[in-house]
Design a protein around this motif. Structure first.
Motif, short mmCIF file in Angstrom:
data_model
loop_
_atom_site.label_atom_id
_atom_site.label_comp_id
_atom_site.label_asym_id
_atom_site.label_seq_id
_atom_site.Cartn_x
_atom_site.Cartn_y
_atom_site.Cartn_z
N THR A 205 44.62 72.40 50.63
CA THR A 205 45.35 72.18 51.88
C THR A 205 44.67 71.14 52.78
OG1 THR A 205 44.20 74.10 52.82
CG2 THR A 205 46.40 74.46 51.91
N PHE A 206 43.42 70.79 52.47
CA PHE A 206 42.74 69.77 53.27
C PHE A 206 43.41 68.41 53.15
CE2 PHE A 206 40.84 69.54 49.07
CZ PHE A 206 40.69 68.19 48.84
N ILE A 207 44.26 68.23 52.13
CA ILE A 207 44.94 66.94 51.98
C ILE A 207 46.28 66.91 52.72
CG2 ILE A 207 43.84 66.49 49.75
CD1 ILE A 207 46.38 67.26 48.35
N CYS A 208 46.63 68.01 53.37
CA CYS A 208 47.90 68.04 54.12
C CYS A 208 47.83 67.10 55.32
CB CYS A 208 48.19 69.46 54.62
SG CYS A 208 48.83 70.58 53.36
N THR A 209 48.87 66.30 55.48
CA THR A 209 49.01 65.48 56.69
C THR A 209 50.03 66.08 57.64
OG1 THR A 209 50.70 64.09 55.63
CG2 THR A 209 48.40 63.38 55.44
N GLN A 210 50.90 66.94 57.11
CA GLN A 210 51.89 67.65 57.92
C GLN A 210 51.34 69.06 58.18
OE1 GLN A 210 54.87 65.63 58.79
NE2 GLN A 210 53.19 64.36 58.04
N ILE A 211 50.93 69.33 59.40
CA ILE A 211 50.20 70.57 59.70
C ILE A 211 51.05 71.59 60.45
CG2 ILE A 211 48.12 71.57 60.70
CD1 ILE A 211 47.59 69.59 58.43
N TRP A 212 51.66 71.17 61.54
CA TRP A 212 52.45 72.07 62.39
C TRP A 212 51.66 73.36 62.68
CZ3 TRP A 212 56.39 70.11 64.89
CH2 TRP A 212 57.14 69.07 64.33
N SER A 213 50.61 73.21 63.44
CA SER A 213 49.66 74.31 63.68
C SER A 213 50.15 75.27 64.78
CB SER A 213 48.29 73.75 64.05
OG SER A 213 48.40 72.82 65.14
N SER A 214 51.21 75.98 64.50
CA SER A 214 51.75 76.93 65.47
C SER A 214 50.76 78.04 65.78
CB SER A 214 53.06 77.53 64.94
OG SER A 214 54.05 76.54 64.81
N ASP A 215 49.95 78.42 64.79
CA ASP A 215 48.97 79.49 65.01
C ASP A 215 47.96 79.12 66.09
OD1 ASP A 215 47.99 77.49 63.34
OD2 ASP A 215 46.81 78.86 62.09
N GLU A 216 47.63 77.85 66.21
CA GLU A 216 46.70 77.41 67.24
C GLU A 216 47.40 77.19 68.58
OE1 GLU A 216 44.69 73.95 65.86
OE2 GLU A 216 43.86 74.92 64.07
N GLN A 217 48.62 76.71 68.53
CA GLN A 217 49.30 76.34 69.76
C GLN A 217 49.89 77.52 70.52
OE1 GLN A 217 51.81 73.13 68.01
NE2 GLN A 217 51.00 71.90 69.68
N ILE A 218 50.35 78.52 69.80
CA ILE A 218 51.10 79.58 70.49
C ILE A 218 50.20 80.35 71.46
CG2 ILE A 218 50.75 81.51 68.84
CD1 ILE A 218 53.96 81.83 69.26
N GLY A 219 48.91 80.42 71.18
CA GLY A 219 48.00 81.09 72.08
C GLY A 219 47.74 80.33 73.36
N THR A 220 48.11 79.06 73.40
CA THR A 220 47.91 78.26 74.61
C THR A 220 49.07 78.41 75.60
OG1 THR A 220 48.99 76.24 73.77
CG2 THR A 220 46.67 76.58 73.20
N ILE A 221 50.16 79.04 75.15
CA ILE A 221 51.32 79.25 76.03
C ILE A 221 51.03 80.47 76.89
CG2 ILE A 221 53.79 79.77 76.11
CD1 ILE A 221 54.04 78.34 73.39
#
Length: 295
Positions: A205-221
């Protein structure tokens, strides 16, 4: 020897999958087959119900012309007092397949509705990517906030599957502009989703360029109420990922979880009680429940 052959076979499959992931991940995530097919669907319009739309062409900051379809309440005085829903579709979606969304939010709830067609989908120009779709969503939000009638309306983001990731990102970056967030069958991130669908990919998965990191962002709401709609039988996005997103959410405005026992990735929207849950959520999220007026 049998064990060695099995190991070699597994390595070959993993390397092959990794090669596909590296070179074709955009095509795998935003498949052209479905994007082209999305052009074939008519934009949802219900003339018998008096629902008319305005097609608008928006130019993004990177000079891509995308389409949005605006269903404004017929009376301007009513339109400026009712909420607006920005609907964000999935990776195989088409705004022409969003008839239920338009009908329920516009006809039943008396809301304004804006359908966004991402770059590369429908009749929008460009090639889809995470960075590009985020720009598209931001462009749609800014359009609504500049609209002469809709600019001051309560704004609800409604996202399904990939659209949920788009909605989370948009809300995290524009919290003061969003009043409620509705998510259906969305994922933690693309790398974590791929690891679930095909376990050997967890090493690649380190080669992914499409991440869509909802797990990181949702906690910032921190101050937007969020509704999670989850189909228990979803085989594409495991329900556990929705549950983890729910647990990661710590908004002070409140969060709500609703599970549909017979819902899968595609039919959750048609499950019994789906729209009742949304209506009840909006009653406490943006309305005064006792008076039926906007907060």
């Amino acid at each position: 020897m049998v064990i060695l052959e099995s190991i070699l076979t597994g390595m070959t499959i993993t390397i092959g999958a990794g090669t596909l992931l590296y070179f074709y991940q955009n095509e795998l995530l935003y498949p052209a087959k479905y994007r082209k097919k999305s052009c074939e669907f008519d934009i949802p319009i219900f003339s018998n119900d008096g629902i008319l739309y305005t097609e608008v062409i928006l130019t993004t900051k990177d000079k891509v012309r995308i389409r949005a379809y605006v269903y404004k309440r017929p009376n301007d005085d009513e339109a400026c007092k009712r909420p607006t829903v920005l609907a964000l579709h999935g990776n195989r979606g088409s705004i022409g397949q969003r008839s239920a969304i338009v009908h329920k939010f516009y006809h039943n709830f008396k809301f304004n509705v804006v359908l966004l067609s991402y770059r590369g989908y429908g009749h929008s120009e460009g090639i889809p990517s995470e960075e590009g779709i985020k720009i598209d969503a931001q462009t749609a939000l800014e359009y609504i906030r500049r609209h002469p009638i809709l600019y001051g309306t309560k704004l609800i983001l409604y996202g399904r599957s990939l659209g949920g990731a788009v909605a989370i990102d948009l809300a995290a970056r524009n919290e003061d502009e969003i009043n409620a967030l509705i998510l259906e069958n969305t994922f933690l991130s693309i790398p974590k989703l791929l690891s679930t669908l095909f376990s050997p990919l967890k090493y690649l998965t380190f080669i992914c360029t499409q991440i869509w990191s909802s797990d990181e962002q949702i906690g910032t709401i921190k101050k937007i109420p969020i509704l999670f709609l989850s189909g228990k039988l979803d085989a594409l996005v495991p329900q556990q990922q929705m549950k983890e997103l729910y647990e990661l959410t710590n908004t002070s405005a409140g969060k709500e979880w609703k599970e549909f026992p017979f819902g899968n990735h595609g039919n959750t929207i048609s499950q019994l009680g789906y729209w009742i849950v949304i209506k009840e959520f909006l009653l406490w999220a943006i309305f005064d429940k006792d008076e039926g007026k906007l907060k």
